[in-house]
Design an enzyme around this catalytic site. Sequence first.
Site, PDB file in Angstrom:
ATOM      1  N   HIS A  64       0.856  -1.187   0.000  1.00 19.28           N
ATOM      2  CA  HIS A  64       0.000   0.000   0.000  1.00 19.28           C
ATOM      3  C   HIS A  64       0.893   1.238   0.000  1.00 19.28           C
ATOM      4  O   HIS A  64       2.060   1.187   0.417  1.00 19.28           O
ATOM      5  CB  HIS A  64      -0.883   0.014   1.240  1.00 19.28           C
ATOM      6  CG  HIS A  64      -1.950  -1.035   1.235  1.00 19.28           C
ATOM      7  ND1 HIS A  64      -3.073  -0.950   2.031  1.00 19.28           N
ATOM      8  CD2 HIS A  64      -2.081  -2.188   0.545  1.00 19.28           C
ATOM      9  CE1 HIS A  64      -3.844  -2.002   1.831  1.00 19.28           C
ATOM     10  NE2 HIS A  64      -3.256  -2.774   0.926  1.00 19.28           N
ATOM     11  N   GLU A  66       1.058   3.854   1.866  1.00 17.15           N
ATOM     12  CA  GLU A  66       1.605   4.248   3.171  1.00 17.15           C
ATOM     13  C   GLU A  66       2.742   3.324   3.593  1.00 17.15           C
ATOM     14  O   GLU A  66       3.769   3.783   4.109  1.00 17.15           O
ATOM     15  CB  GLU A  66       0.499   4.228   4.237  1.00 17.15           C
ATOM     16  CG  GLU A  66      -0.628   5.200   3.967  1.00 17.15           C
ATOM     17  CD  GLU A  66      -1.779   4.600   3.159  1.00 17.15           C
ATOM     18  OE1 GLU A  66      -2.889   5.143   3.245  1.00 17.15           O
ATOM     19  OE2 GLU A  66      -1.579   3.594   2.434  1.00 17.15           O
ATOM     20  N   CYS A  94      -5.925   2.310   5.783  1.00 16.68           N
ATOM     21  CA  CYS A  94      -6.615   1.077   6.156  1.00 16.68           C
ATOM     22  C   CYS A  94      -6.043   0.601   7.496  1.00 16.68           C
ATOM     23  O   CYS A  94      -5.037   1.129   7.972  1.00 16.68           O
ATOM     24  CB  CYS A  94      -6.418   0.025   5.066  1.00 16.68           C
ATOM     25  SG  CYS A  94      -4.749  -0.679   5.029  1.00 16.68           S
TER      26      CYS A  94
END
Length: 167
Positions: A64, A66, A94
Site C-alpha cells: 500500500h 503508506e 486502512c
Amino acid sequence: MRDDPPEPDLGAIGLRHLRRAIDLSREKMLAGEGGPFGAVVARGDEVLAEGWNQVTGTHDPTAHAEIVALRGAAARLQDFSLAGCVLYASCEPCPMCLAAAYWARVDRIIFAASRADAAAGGFDDAYLHEELARPPAQRRLPVRQALHDEAAAVFADWLAKPDRVAY
C-alpha cells in the site's frame, strides 16, 4: 454536493505534502502503476519518502502507498523509528497502514479522502475494521493458537539477550 469539513491548519508545507500525496495517487494510477493511493513521509519541509499503491504490480498485498512510504523513510533514515515525522496520505489509512504508522512511531497522520470515499471507489475495508473489533475466535478468517509454551519461551530468551535492541 456535501459540505467539506474545514481544512485543518496544516500550513503551507503540510498542504504541499498532502497535495503531493494526492498527486501521486492520480499520477501513478493513470500510469497503470497501481490503485489510486499516494503517501508522503516528511520531517518538516523535508520529504523523506514517497509511496503509491503497488499491490498489483509487485504482487504484494502489503504494498500500500503508506507502507511503501514508511519503508522508504525508515531505510533512508536507517532507523525503524520515524518519530518526528508525519505521514501524509491521499486517503484514510486502512487498518494495516494505520498499524504500521503506529509501529513506525510517526508523530501524526494527515489524510485527504475518507474511508467512505475509498468504499465508494470500490476499496471497502469496513469489514476489516469490523473483524478487528471481534475476538479472534469470532473472526471470518479462522485463527487458532497452538504450541503456546514453545513460542512463549522465545520471549524469555529475548529478555535474557544482552544485546537486544528494544523497539
